[in-house]
Design a protein around this motif. Sequence first.
Motif, PDB file in Angstrom:
ATOM      1  N   PRO A  19      59.793  67.328  88.675  1.00  0.00           N
ATOM      2  CA  PRO A  19      58.993  67.827  87.547  1.00  0.00           C
ATOM      3  C   PRO A  19      58.601  66.712  87.355  1.00  0.00           C
ATOM      4  N   SER A  20      59.067  65.811  87.441  1.00  0.00           N
ATOM      5  CA  SER A  20      58.546  64.244  87.720  1.00  0.00           C
ATOM      6  C   SER A  20      57.922  63.768  88.238  1.00  0.00           C
ATOM      7  N   GLY A  21      57.751  64.702  89.846  1.00  0.00           N
ATOM      8  CA  GLY A  21      56.780  64.204  90.650  1.00  0.00           C
ATOM      9  C   GLY A  21      57.919  63.856  91.577  1.00  0.00           C
ATOM     10  N   GLN A  22      59.489  63.451  91.369  1.00  0.00           N
ATOM     11  CA  GLN A  22      60.004  62.695  92.569  1.00  0.00           C
ATOM     12  C   GLN A  22      60.604  63.987  93.441  1.00  0.00           C
ATOM     13  N   THR A  23      60.941  62.929  94.896  1.00  0.00           N
ATOM     14  CA  THR A  23      61.737  64.458  95.649  1.00  0.00           C
ATOM     15  C   THR A  23      62.940  64.003  94.838  1.00  0.00           C
ATOM     16  N   GLN A  24      63.983  65.304  95.146  1.00  0.00           N
ATOM     17  CA  GLN A  24      65.680  64.810  95.261  1.00  0.00           C
ATOM     18  C   GLN A  24      66.019  65.243  96.606  1.00  0.00           C
ATOM     19  N   CYS A 157      73.124  63.853  95.514  1.00  0.00           N
ATOM     20  CA  CYS A 157      71.888  63.693  95.932  1.00  0.00           C
ATOM     21  C   CYS A 157      70.928  62.484  95.424  1.00  0.00           C
ATOM     22  N   LEU A 158      69.398  62.369  95.701  1.00  0.00           N
ATOM     23  CA  LEU A 158      69.213  60.973  95.040  1.00  0.00           C
ATOM     24  C   LEU A 158      67.937  61.324  94.800  1.00  0.00           C
ATOM     25  N   ALA A 159      67.293  60.499  93.590  1.00  0.00           N
ATOM     26  CA  ALA A 159      65.479  61.235  93.153  1.00  0.00           C
ATOM     27  C   ALA A 159      65.219  59.995  93.098  1.00  0.00           C
ATOM     28  N   LEU A 160      63.990  59.885  94.299  1.00  0.00           N
ATOM     29  CA  LEU A 160      63.016  59.195  94.401  1.00  0.00           C
ATOM     30  C   LEU A 160      61.567  59.597  95.316  1.00  0.00           C
ATOM     31  N   GLU A 161      60.831  58.358  94.786  1.00  0.00           N
ATOM     32  CA  GLU A 161      58.934  58.669  95.755  1.00  0.00           C
ATOM     33  C   GLU A 161      58.901  58.423  96.492  1.00  0.00           C
ATOM     34  N   PRO A 162      58.643  59.457  97.382  1.00  0.00           N
ATOM     35  CA  PRO A 162      58.150  59.574  98.784  1.00  0.00           C
ATOM     36  C   PRO A 162      57.231  58.533  99.158  1.00  0.00           C
TER      37      PRO A 162
END
Length: 466
Positions: A19-24, A157-162
């Motif tokens: 939902p934050s727009g980040q990629t899991q 897993c990591l939550a990252l901005e592409p």
Amino acid sequence: MGATLFRKVWDAHTVRTLPSGQTQLFVGLHLVHEVTSPQAFDMLRQHGWRVAFPERTFATVDHILPTDSLRRPFIDVMAEEMTAALERNCREFGIPLTMPDSGQQGIVHVIGPELGLTQPGMTIACGDSHTSTHGALGALAFGIGTSQVRDVLASQCLALEPPKVRRIDISGRLAPGVYAKDVILTIIRRLGVHGGVGYAYEYGGPVIDRMTIDERMTICNMSIEGGARAGYINPDETTFAFLRGRRFAPSGDAFDRAVAWWRTIASDADADYDDRVVIDAATIEPTVTWGINPGQSVGVGEPIPNTGRDAATDEALAFMDLAPGRPVAGTPIDVAFIGSCTNGRLSDLEEAARIVRGRRVAPGVKALVVPGSQTVSRDAEKRGLDEIFRRAGFEWRGAGCSMCLGMNTDRLEGRQVCASSSNRNFKGRQGSPTGRTLLMSPAMVAAAAIAGRVVDVRTMLEEVPA
Ligand code: SF4
């Protein structure tokens, strides 16, 4: 329009968009060491969580090890406690751990590729900034903080901005005496220490294509020093040859199948990049930092900048107290350090030994060689490099991070000036709050150790004693 390796590997490991727009992002390999993991394991315990994929997790001890004596218990109480905590945590959570008694211990970014754990097309995370090193084999490798170490332990897993992707081509051919370290220091100098913010760097072009994996690791290692989130090089025949036969690499038919897949994940010839930069190798000299970040460097033939250019330059000049406007060559040094995950591999030691052979360290200079791993150490000893260094007056140490950072017993004292093959010249990085670090290639460090001052290594290559 084709795709970059970054896009292909990112997409293949995407679990979902948050939902934050980040990629899991699923993490194929999690490398763990003693400094950034204790709190993460404690958090797991507090929540009653297990490690999600212990078989995709691998630990080693490197930052705090005393490289002069590995006898347990370590005299340094902190080192002993942190090592013992890592042993306990790995035992409790079922994680493989490489300790000095295995003969395969070393700096996390040296042993990952060395053992064949690092492979093309992987996503890799480690609680250390220089995880980008693993990009040299065509992996997407991210340095993460302690709370993310917990996340990866618990969920893989990591939550990252592409990030965006910048292609950096090095064209032409490097001159003798100019090394991978000079290339990456030049890239950082030209694009700036913040120039890579929001980007992953893809390195390519004829100079990179001709490089060994060791040299490619030096390049990718310092991506973070240019602000990039990751750095990588497309896998090729050099990569496949490097991996064949390594302990954790696929073997037999599985290796051939892996190579077939690895070929497909390289960037397409018509891949679209967010930015492109070309640097002509002919413009790259042996490079030396004069300041307090890795972008503050000059070619060895150039002068140190004068004051009055900008606030960052003035701050660096005030701290370093070198000679503004005068050539960096000639700057006296007190310590010479050859090692680290940037330049502690066998080929680095071989290049340095070419300079050192038959010569003596200058009086008053403390000189250390610290192999990046026990395997590097053994291979170097088989070739007699330890004897070459010892005879010249260098100390030959056990594997570890050593003087790359002030977390172990190898430290600068007071205002000492250190010619260092490591990756960071921040204030206090080498253990003394007032110590001064000059980053350069291992061959340049060797030359500085012999001369007692910064010197153009090319002059010594021309006159190697018999
Ligand atoms: S050698 Fe330096 S940069 Fe590399 S892992 Fe150790 S402390 Fe970090």
